[in-house]
Write an enzyme that holds these catalytic residues in place. Structure first.
Site, PDB file in Angstrom:
ATOM      1  NE  ARG A  77      -2.536   1.064   3.537  1.00 50.52           N
ATOM      2  CZ  ARG A  77      -3.205   0.860   4.676  1.00 50.52           C
ATOM      3  NH1 ARG A  77      -4.446   0.390   4.632  1.00 50.52           N
ATOM      4  NH2 ARG A  77      -2.658   1.098   5.845  1.00 50.52           N
ATOM      5  CE  LYS A 179      -2.069   5.107   7.275  1.00 49.81           C
ATOM      6  NZ  LYS A 179      -3.315   5.596   7.847  1.00 49.81           N
ATOM      7  CD  GLU A 215     -11.765   6.083   4.759  1.00 49.31           C
ATOM      8  OE1 GLU A 215     -11.347   5.017   5.215  1.00 49.31           O
ATOM      9  OE2 GLU A 215     -11.119   6.765   3.956  1.00 49.31           O
TER      10      GLU A 215
HETATM   11  C1  LIG Z   1      -8.526   6.971   6.415  1.00 48.67           C
HETATM   12  C2  LIG Z   1      -8.264   5.631   6.981  1.00 48.67           C
HETATM   13  N1  LIG Z   1      -9.103   4.630   6.680  1.00 48.67           N
HETATM   14  C3  LIG Z   1      -8.902   3.391   7.159  1.00 48.67           C
HETATM   15  C4  LIG Z   1      -7.819   3.091   7.962  1.00 48.67           C
HETATM   16  C5  LIG Z   1      -7.590   1.694   8.451  1.00 48.67           C
HETATM   17  O1  LIG Z   1      -6.568   1.093   7.710  1.00 48.67           O
HETATM   18  P1  LIG Z   1      -5.704  -0.068   8.330  1.00 48.67           P
HETATM   19  O2  LIG Z   1      -6.649  -1.116   8.781  1.00 48.67           O
HETATM   20  O3  LIG Z   1      -4.853  -0.544   7.205  1.00 48.67           O
HETATM   21  O4  LIG Z   1      -4.934   0.518   9.449  1.00 48.67           O
HETATM   22  C6  LIG Z   1      -6.947   4.097   8.316  1.00 48.67           C
HETATM   23  C7  LIG Z   1      -5.854   3.780   9.241  1.00 48.67           C
HETATM   24  O5  LIG Z   1      -4.764   3.888   9.061  1.00 48.67           O
HETATM   25  C8  LIG Z   1      -7.148   5.397   7.804  1.00 48.67           C
HETATM   26  O6  LIG Z   1      -6.297   6.369   8.110  1.00 48.67           O
END
Ligand SMILES: Cc1ncc(COP(=O)(O)O)c(C=O)c1O
Length: 334
Positions: A77, A179, A215
């Site tokens: 990712r 991210k 989300e």
């Molecule tokens: C915007 C966002 N959505 C979802 C997640 C959850 O992702 P993950 O399960 O890979 O930590 C995160 C966390 O880092 C996030 O910042």
């Protein structure tokens, strides 16, 4: 060290990792104690948000050993985020090896098994070097810092109240799926407003129609329907959560639930028995209610964690702390 960290806060550890990209090549990565950076004041990361990051954890097992959860997923990712930000990538294996080095150098900072806390690991890349105009940076820094952390949402795991944000965090064809800092910068204002108004966090709707749940600020959304389905939004502008990927697998293969990735309309939540936010930092946080345009929808499971959310929580954290066998080689024991 091993005392209980207070919430999701930073504690300086022994060492962090740093690597420089200059003249088209990466330097050898090194561990260092200093946790500050000196960069050009004209760096693209400062002015144009050219940066990205990851969030993952190292967990202490009952036998004292330390383990990582799906680090290769974070590595892949991270590559996607780097590419979207016009930055050089880090080979997946180098990323995972660097993470391991950081964790081993900070072994004493990994919280005890009993505390159920973990060492949060934050790999990041920033555009640096002298630059004025809007263009990709001439140089980059890849670094990994870490800190022992407690829970993101304070207190024990009980349902929290959330509110729908009036703002968007990402545009339909923007950067919501990667991210990168800009998404989080955009979410700060609504998040602070939500907290000031007594909510644990805010929920973002789809930026095109503002009718569907996308989300939470730093977590994916999921629900358990009255028909016992695991339901989670499908959208090109949300982060593909590694926690949510794992929960979809566990819901389907271990709990026998049907998994639906589909639209979840904010005005039609009555088919959900349970709701929650999931992510590395949030782990699995049950949502007791969602307020939208001054109307509060209370889920049936609003006083304690719902039955299926609890089952998923126990399975997921059981795997992460080494008590439950991981079904698909998700775990790397150091
Ligand atoms: C915007 C966002 N959505 C979802 C997640 C959850 O992702 P993950 O399960 O890979 O930590 C995160 C966390 O880092 C996030 O910042």
């Amino acid at each position: 060290m091993n005392q209980k960290p207070k919430g999701f806060t930073y504690t300086k550890t022994n060492a962090n990792y740093i690597q420089y990209f200059k003249d088209g090549a990466w330097s050898e990565g090194v561990l260092r104690a200093e946790d500050t950076l000196t960069i050009s004041a004209t760096s693209t990361s400062i002015h144009y948000g050219q940066q990205c990051f990851e969030g993952m954890k190292a967990y202490r097992r009952k036998d004292g050993r330390i383990q990582l959860f799906r680090p290769y997923d974070n590595a892949r990712r991270f590559q996607t985020s780097c590419e979207r930000m016009m930055m050089p990538t880090i080979p997946v294996e180098s990323f995972v090896q660097a993470v391991k080095k950081v964790v081993l150098a900070n072994e004493s900072f990994v919280p005890s098994y009993e505390s159920k806390n973990a060492l949060y690991i934050r790999p990041f890349m920033i555009g640096v070097g002298d630059n004025m105009g809007l263009k990709p940076a001439p140089e980059y820094i890849f670094s990994i810092i870490c800190s022992p952390v407690g829970s993101y949402f304070q207190g024990e795991v009980k349902p929290v109240d959330m509110v729908v944000a009036e703002y968007d965090r990402a545009a339909p064809h923007g950067t919501g799926h990667v991210k990168v800092g800009g998404n989080y910068a955009a979410s700060l204002y609504p998040q602070v407003m939500a907290r000031r108004n007594g909510f644990a966090d805010c929920i973002f709707l789809d930026p095109r129609t503002h009718t569907k749940i996308e989300e939470v600020g730093a977590a994916n959304f999921f629900g358990i329907t009255k028909n016992l389905e695991y339901i989670t939004p499908k959208s090109p502008s949300i982060l593909d959560s590694i926690t949510n990927r794992s929960m979809k697998y566990l819901a389907s293969h271990v709990l026998g639930l049907k998994v639906l990735e589909t639209e979840i309309f904010i005005d039609d939540l009555s088919h959900l028995n349970e709701a929650g936010a999931c992510g590395t930092a949030a782990i699995i946080t049950p949502i007791g209610s969602i307020t939208h345009q001054n109307k509060k929808h209370v889920f049936p499971a609003h006083e304690t964690m719902g039955e299926y959310t609890r089952k998923l929580y126990e399975l997921l954290t059981g795997i992460q702390f080494g008590d439950v066998k991981d079904p698909l080689d998700w775990i790397i024991v150091l």
